[in-house]
Design an enzyme around this catalytic site. Structure first.
Site, PDB file in Angstrom:
ATOM      1  N   SER A 110      29.757  38.922  33.514  1.00 46.77           N
ATOM      2  CA  SER A 110      31.169  39.203  33.277  1.00 46.77           C
ATOM      3  C   SER A 110      31.517  38.980  31.817  1.00 46.77           C
ATOM      4  CB  SER A 110      32.053  38.299  34.146  1.00 46.77           C
ATOM      5  OG  SER A 110      33.415  38.513  33.829  1.00 46.77           O
TER       6      SER A 110
ATOM      7  N   ALA B 215      36.620  35.979  30.073  1.00 46.60           N
ATOM      8  CA  ALA B 215      36.507  34.540  29.837  1.00 46.60           C
ATOM      9  C   ALA B 215      37.095  33.721  30.988  1.00 46.60           C
ATOM     10  CB  ALA B 215      37.206  34.173  28.529  1.00 46.60           C
ATOM     11  N   GLY B 216      38.179  34.211  31.576  1.00 47.51           N
ATOM     12  CA  GLY B 216      38.806  33.484  32.683  1.00 47.51           C
ATOM     13  C   GLY B 216      37.899  33.405  33.895  1.00 47.51           C
TER      14      GLY B 216
ATOM     15  N   GLU C 223      30.057  50.990  32.316  1.00 47.80           N
ATOM     16  CA  GLU C 223      31.234  51.675  32.835  1.00 47.80           C
ATOM     17  C   GLU C 223      31.356  51.414  34.329  1.00 47.80           C
ATOM     18  OE1 GLU C 223      33.133  55.966  32.661  1.00 47.80           O
ATOM     19  OE2 GLU C 223      31.204  55.836  31.620  1.00 47.80           O
TER      20      GLU C 223
ATOM     21  N   ASP D  93      33.384  41.685  40.845  1.00 46.77           N
ATOM     22  CA  ASP D  93      34.395  42.716  40.635  1.00 46.77           C
ATOM     23  C   ASP D  93      35.592  42.331  41.480  1.00 46.77           C
ATOM     24  OD1 ASP D  93      34.840  45.169  39.069  1.00 46.77           O
ATOM     25  OD2 ASP D  93      35.408  45.981  41.015  1.00 46.77           O
TER      26      ASP D  93
ATOM     27  N   GLY E 263      44.896  36.932  33.699  1.00 44.28           N
ATOM     28  CA  GLY E 263      45.208  38.183  34.392  1.00 44.28           C
ATOM     29  C   GLY E 263      46.566  38.168  35.078  1.00 44.28           C
ATOM     30  N   TYR E 264      46.553  38.502  36.353  1.00 54.18           N
ATOM     31  CA  TYR E 264      47.800  38.621  37.125  1.00 54.18           C
ATOM     32  C   TYR E 264      48.285  37.279  37.695  1.00 54.18           C
ATOM     33  CZ  TYR E 264      46.822  43.677  37.059  1.00 54.18           C
ATOM     34  OH  TYR E 264      46.576  44.972  36.668  1.00 54.18           O
TER      35      TYR E 264
ATOM     36  N   ARG F  71      38.136  34.242  44.726  1.00 49.38           N
ATOM     37  CA  ARG F  71      36.816  33.972  44.125  1.00 49.38           C
ATOM     38  C   ARG F  71      36.179  32.760  44.781  1.00 49.38           C
ATOM     39  NH1 ARG F  71      38.675  34.747  39.593  1.00 49.38           N
ATOM     40  NH2 ARG F  71      38.019  36.922  39.640  1.00 49.38           N
TER      41      ARG F  71
END
Ligand SMILES: O=P(O)(O)OP(=O)(O)OP(=O)(O)OC[C@H]1O[C@@H](n2cnc3c(O)ncnc32)[C@H](O)[C@@H]1O
Ligand SMILES: [Mg+2]
Length: 197
Positions: free
Chosen positions: A11, A14-15, A42, A71, A156-157, A184
């Site tokens: 990945s 960083a988070g 991609e 992902d 992120g969100y 996660r």
């Protein structure tokens, strides 16, 4: 028994890296994909799991190590599951702040009862680049999209994601708390079971 002593985390976020490292670090030596390549493959898959596999395969190929990829994304009920696998690219690659601003705008007049959402995480572990049987684990985390950002932790969100079981946003949780209850964390708990660690 852990089948290997070292793996690469595929990945560039960083988070995510911090969270995955915290969940795995005591069991295995964790290397970062950044040590081997700065090229991000991609994400051409049409599902979380396909994208996780292609990221892990690329990392295993460039590192020669077993590789774990994540992902993930946010699926909003009112939007039929969008942004979903396109969560990172929701505002055309302009980053987290733009993604969050776009989501708030799109949901501007939507009432609380229709703001349900889930974070989704697919983990793929390939023992080597041509592994024909990747280990796949998924985790979901149910919540609701807030009307404004709240909290400074996470990434992120997280500032937009209300966590009903804690009565705060996911960006208001400590990293220790988030790492016990998140999408996660759930996927990782399954992976640890599969690996016997
Ligand atoms: O592909 P890699 O290199 O791992 O990094 P990425 O950031 O592009 O990761 P994804 O393609 O999986 O996209 C995930 C998107 O979902 C968001 N996301 C995933 N997990 C999250 C979490 O725990 N909290 C907040 N946002 C999260 C994240 O910010 C991205 O916008
Ligand atoms: Mg990505």
């Amino acid at each position: 028994m852990m089948p290997f002593t070292e793996l690469v985390l595929a990945s560039h976020n960083a988070g995510k890296l911090k969270e995955l490292q915290a969940m795995l670090g005591e069991h295995v030596r964790v290397r970062s994909i950044g040590e081997f390549s700065s090229v991000e493959p991609e994400e051409t898959g049409l599902s979380f799991v396909e994208n996780a596999i292609l990221k892990a395969r690329h990392a295993a190929r460039v590192s020669g190590l077993p590789a774990l990829a994540d992902d993930s994304g946010l699926a909003v009920d009112f939007l039929g599951g969008a942004p979903g696998i396109y969560s990172a690219r929701y505002a055309d690659g302009q980053g987290d702040a733009a993604n969050n601003a776009k989501l708030l705008q799109v949901l501007k007049d939507v009432p609380d009862a229709e703001r349900g959402a889930q974070f989704v995480c697919a983990l793929a572990l390939l023992r080597h680049a041509d592994d024909p049987l990747p280990i796949l684990c998924e985790g979901l985390w149910h919540g609701r999209i807030l009307h404004a950002a709240q909290g400074e932790q996470g990434f992120g969100y997280d500032p937009l994601f209300w966590v009903p079981e804690r009565g705060c946003s996911s960006a208001e949780l400590t990293s220790t708390d988030k790492n016990q209850i998140s999408h996660r964390a759930r996927a990782m708990a399954l992976l640890k079971q599969r690996l016997g660690i």
